[in-house]
Design an enzyme around this catalytic site. Structure first.
Site, PDB file in Angstrom:
ATOM      1  N   ARG A  65      -2.983   1.971  -1.993  1.00  0.00           N
ATOM      2  CA  ARG A  65      -3.175   2.845  -0.476  1.00  0.00           C
ATOM      3  C   ARG A  65      -3.911   1.977   0.642  1.00  0.00           C
ATOM      4  O   ARG A  65      -3.832   2.450   2.070  1.00  0.00           O
ATOM      5  CB  ARG A  65      -4.470   3.192  -0.867  1.00  0.00           C
ATOM      6  CG  ARG A  65      -4.939   4.373  -0.148  1.00  0.00           C
ATOM      7  CD  ARG A  65      -6.128   5.399  -0.698  1.00  0.00           C
ATOM      8  NE  ARG A  65      -6.151   6.886   0.336  1.00  0.00           N
ATOM      9  CZ  ARG A  65      -7.868   6.869   0.909  1.00  0.00           C
ATOM     10  NH1 ARG A  65      -8.916   6.150  -0.114  1.00  0.00           N
ATOM     11  NH2 ARG A  65      -8.084   7.767   1.573  1.00  0.00           N
ATOM     12  N   HIS A  69      -3.291   2.094   4.341  1.00  0.00           N
ATOM     13  CA  HIS A  69      -3.701   2.281   5.741  1.00  0.00           C
ATOM     14  C   HIS A  69      -3.597   1.091   6.574  1.00  0.00           C
ATOM     15  O   HIS A  69      -4.349   1.665   7.551  1.00  0.00           O
ATOM     16  CB  HIS A  69      -5.092   2.770   5.184  1.00  0.00           C
ATOM     17  CG  HIS A  69      -5.473   4.094   4.189  1.00  0.00           C
ATOM     18  ND1 HIS A  69      -7.006   4.296   4.237  1.00  0.00           N
ATOM     19  CD2 HIS A  69      -4.705   4.492   3.759  1.00  0.00           C
ATOM     20  CE1 HIS A  69      -6.609   6.376   3.921  1.00  0.00           C
ATOM     21  NE2 HIS A  69      -5.665   6.396   3.306  1.00  0.00           N
ATOM     22  N   ASN A  97     -11.582   5.999   6.038  1.00  0.00           N
ATOM     23  CA  ASN A  97     -11.905   4.393   4.387  1.00  0.00           C
ATOM     24  C   ASN A  97     -13.320   4.634   4.332  1.00  0.00           C
ATOM     25  O   ASN A  97     -13.162   3.905   2.632  1.00  0.00           O
ATOM     26  CB  ASN A  97     -11.683   3.009   5.395  1.00  0.00           C
ATOM     27  CG  ASN A  97     -10.354   3.053   5.785  1.00  0.00           C
ATOM     28  OD1 ASN A  97      -8.937   3.667   5.609  1.00  0.00           O
ATOM     29  ND2 ASN A  97      -9.843   2.609   7.363  1.00  0.00           N
ATOM     30  N   HIS A 197       0.691   9.760  -5.264  1.00  0.00           N
ATOM     31  CA  HIS A 197      -0.442  10.346  -5.808  1.00  0.00           C
ATOM     32  C   HIS A 197      -0.489  10.841  -7.093  1.00  0.00           C
ATOM     33  O   HIS A 197      -0.341  11.735  -7.916  1.00  0.00           O
ATOM     34  CB  HIS A 197      -0.888  11.346  -5.032  1.00  0.00           C
ATOM     35  CG  HIS A 197      -2.124  11.436  -3.115  1.00  0.00           C
ATOM     36  ND1 HIS A 197      -2.059  11.970  -2.328  1.00  0.00           N
ATOM     37  CD2 HIS A 197      -2.032  10.146  -2.840  1.00  0.00           C
ATOM     38  CE1 HIS A 197      -2.340  11.522  -1.514  1.00  0.00           C
ATOM     39  NE2 HIS A 197      -1.936  10.481  -2.016  1.00  0.00           N
TER      40      HIS A 197
HETATM   41  C1  HEM Z   1       0.106  12.134   3.430  1.00  0.00           C
HETATM   42  C2  HEM Z   1      -0.641  11.835   3.892  1.00  0.00           C
HETATM   43  C3  HEM Z   1      -1.609  11.389   3.150  1.00  0.00           C
HETATM   44  C4  HEM Z   1      -2.562  12.176   2.759  1.00  0.00           C
HETATM   45  C5  HEM Z   1      -3.860  13.797   3.898  1.00  0.00           C
HETATM   46  C6  HEM Z   1      -4.130  11.872   1.775  1.00  0.00           C
HETATM   47  C7  HEM Z   1      -4.744  12.084   0.994  1.00  0.00           C
HETATM   48  C8  HEM Z   1      -5.736  10.452   0.446  1.00  0.00           C
HETATM   49  C9  HEM Z   1      -7.467  11.200   0.298  1.00  0.00           C
HETATM   50  C10 HEM Z   1      -7.644  12.277   0.992  1.00  0.00           C
HETATM   51  C11 HEM Z   1      -6.897  10.913  -0.833  1.00  0.00           C
HETATM   52  C12 HEM Z   1      -8.431   9.965  -2.126  1.00  0.00           C
HETATM   53  C13 HEM Z   1      -9.701  10.013  -0.982  1.00  0.00           C
HETATM   54  C14 HEM Z   1     -10.792   9.634  -1.576  1.00  0.00           C
HETATM   55  O1  HEM Z   1     -11.495  10.465  -2.600  1.00  0.00           O
HETATM   56  O2  HEM Z   1     -11.671   9.008  -0.828  1.00  0.00           O
HETATM   57  C15 HEM Z   1      -5.889   9.880  -1.400  1.00  0.00           C
HETATM   58  C16 HEM Z   1      -5.989   8.947  -1.713  1.00  0.00           C
HETATM   59  C17 HEM Z   1      -4.636   8.053  -2.754  1.00  0.00           C
HETATM   60  N1  HEM Z   1      -3.842   7.703  -1.952  1.00  0.00           N
HETATM   61 FE1  HEM Z   1      -3.424   9.649  -0.181  1.00  0.00          FE
HETATM   62  N2  HEM Z   1      -3.163  10.498   1.436  1.00  0.00           N
HETATM   63  C18 HEM Z   1      -1.776  10.379   2.053  1.00  0.00           C
HETATM   64  C19 HEM Z   1      -0.434   9.959   1.636  1.00  0.00           C
HETATM   65  C20 HEM Z   1      -0.395   8.498   1.305  1.00  0.00           C
HETATM   66  C21 HEM Z   1       0.784   7.049   1.261  1.00  0.00           C
HETATM   67  C22 HEM Z   1       1.330   7.687   1.879  1.00  0.00           C
HETATM   68  C23 HEM Z   1      -0.096   6.873   0.256  1.00  0.00           C
HETATM   69  C24 HEM Z   1       0.455   5.641   0.009  1.00  0.00           C
HETATM   70  C25 HEM Z   1       2.089   5.321  -0.161  1.00  0.00           C
HETATM   71  C26 HEM Z   1      -1.465   7.100  -1.042  1.00  0.00           C
HETATM   72  C27 HEM Z   1      -1.585   6.705  -1.966  1.00  0.00           C
HETATM   73  C28 HEM Z   1      -2.763   6.658  -2.276  1.00  0.00           C
HETATM   74  C29 HEM Z   1      -3.787   6.676  -3.689  1.00  0.00           C
HETATM   75  C30 HEM Z   1      -2.837   5.628  -4.776  1.00  0.00           C
HETATM   76  C31 HEM Z   1      -4.523   6.797  -3.516  1.00  0.00           C
HETATM   77  C32 HEM Z   1      -5.504   6.750  -5.032  1.00  0.00           C
HETATM   78  C33 HEM Z   1      -5.974   6.312  -4.619  1.00  0.00           C
HETATM   79  C34 HEM Z   1      -7.229   5.537  -5.236  1.00  0.00           C
HETATM   80  O3  HEM Z   1      -7.854   5.972  -6.709  1.00  0.00           O
HETATM   81  O4  HEM Z   1      -8.841   4.268  -5.045  1.00  0.00           O
HETATM   82  N3  HEM Z   1      -1.718   8.551   0.676  1.00  0.00           N
HETATM   83  N4  HEM Z   1      -4.927  10.081  -0.086  1.00  0.00           N
END
Ligand code: HEM
Ligand SMILES: *[C@@H]1O[C@H](CO)[C@@H](O)[C@H](O)[C@H]1NC(C)=O
Ligand SMILES: *[C@@H]1O[C@H](CO)[C@@H](O)[C@H](O)[C@H]1NC(C)=O
Length: 324
Positions: A65, A69, A97, A197
């Protein structure tokens, strides 16, 4: 005749070369960028990522992630990693973030290891790209050659990170598509990348409305999630739930299977399979891991190409948290 055709050919070639140099900075990235200056970079990064992920599986997700970002704000330039300074407020506390992105200590540890083997050579921006790939591989996902040669920015931008370039989980499908298009990524790239995800976690505050108010959600799944995410705003906001209901530590295609079963955790997850234009892609990925992996890799490489600093732009930071 022959002479003028030949000279036309030379001029034409010249024009093509010049326009290539001018138009696409990312043509400068290459997998061999450090093959002379720091051949040990890959083993150095991998060893730190391996030990961090074996300590805590979620760290693999957090590192993936960070790369996303970083790249979406001002390009893949390590700007996300900068702490606030007297002259700018950085990206770490911006909406997408704050209290959310993590893994900065692991990036510091990687940088320290890399500086030991080749001081002053490898950028923090490239470290993020390699660490993201290594995380995916360690969690059982696809492998690929990372393109390298990015340099680090000297500044970061709180306002750019807050400007909506990173879409929120409340986004509609067309907003998601538009925001990825704005970064040169297609709807297909967006769906494939959302497959990230399949690992990691999200906070209650970001899926509360979905599990209490939305109707395109499996009833028993919603109930289960409600148990650790109270209805009342402000209570349990930071409680975590896995983005992928069953296989949170495995980079597989279950995320897409969940969407077919209305078990997407975020609004922005389920919207990818809700009767719209991306349904067929979600279906494909849910049953064809090879297609998912290959589209994911293509999209990660494209994402890594977002306006990098190359040549003599930017710098190679000594410490990822501070400009030199
Ligand atoms: C399509 C639009 C996207 C949205 C709206 C989105 C939104 C989110 C949100 C809301 C979270 C949880 C954050 C939290 O609870 O604080 C999350 C976690 C995550 N996102 Fe996305 N995301 C998107 C695209 C992506 C992309 C492109 C990637 C990487 C290629 C990605 C990788 C991740 C990962 C791996 C997590 C888990 C992080 C952790 O556990 O520390 N996301 N995302
Ligand atoms: C970031 O989160 C902290 C802790 O919750 C909060 O005190 C701070 O105001 C937030 N920063 C911004 C810029 O929203
Ligand atoms: C459900 O939706 C209503 C109306 O938009 C809103 O006021 C309420 O806060 C939502 N409930 C939750 C738990 O998010």
């Amino acid at each position: 005749m022959a002479a003028s055709a030949a000279s036309f050919g030379v001029v034409y070639l010249f024009v093509v070369v010049i326009s290539m140099l001018g138009s696409s900075t990312y043509a400068d990235l290459s997998k061999n960028f450090y093959s002379k200056s720091c051949p040990k970079v890959f083993t150095a990064v991998e060893s730190v990522v391996k030990s961090a992920v074996s300590k805590e599986h979620r760290m693999g997700a957090s590192l993936v992630r960070l790369f996303f970002h970083d790249c979406f704000v001002k390009g893949c330039d390590g700007s996300l990693l900068l702490d606030d300074t007297a002259s700018f407020t950085g990206e770490k506390t911006a909406g997408p973030n704050n209290n959310s992105v993590r893994g900065f200590e692991v990036v510091d540890a990687i940088k320290a290891r890399v500086e030991k083997v080749c001081p002053g050579v490898v950028s923090c921006a490239d470290i993020l790209a390699i660490a993201a790939r290594d995380s995916v591989v360690i969690l059982g996902g696809p492998d690929w050659d990372v393109k390298l040669g990015r340099r680090d920015s000297k500044t970061a931008s709180f306002s750019a990170a807050n400007s909506g370039v990173i879409p929120p989980p409340t986004a509609t499908l067309s907003q998601l598509i538009n925001r990825f298009n704005a970064r040169g990524l297609s709807a297909k790239d967006m769906v494939a990348l959302s497959g990230a995800h399949t690992i990691g976690k999200a906070r209650c505050v970001l899926f509360r409305n979905r599990i209490y108010n939305e109707t395109n959600i499996d009833g028993s799944f919603a109930k289960t999630r409600q148990r650790s995410c109270p209805r009342t705003s402000g209570s349990g906001d930071n409680n975590l739930a896995p983005l992928d209901v069953k296989t949170r530590n495995s980079f597989d295609l279950k995320y897409f299977k969940n969407l077919l079963n209305k078990k997407g955790l975020l609004h922005s997850d389920q919207i990818l399979f809700n009767g719209g234009s991306t349904d067929s892609l979600v279906k494909t990925y849910s049953s064809n891991v090879k297609t998912f992996y290959s589209d994911f890799v293509t999209a990660m490489i494209k994402m890594g190409n977002i306006t990098p600093l190359t040549g003599s732009k930017g710098e190679i930071r000594k410490n990822c948290r501070r400009p030199n």
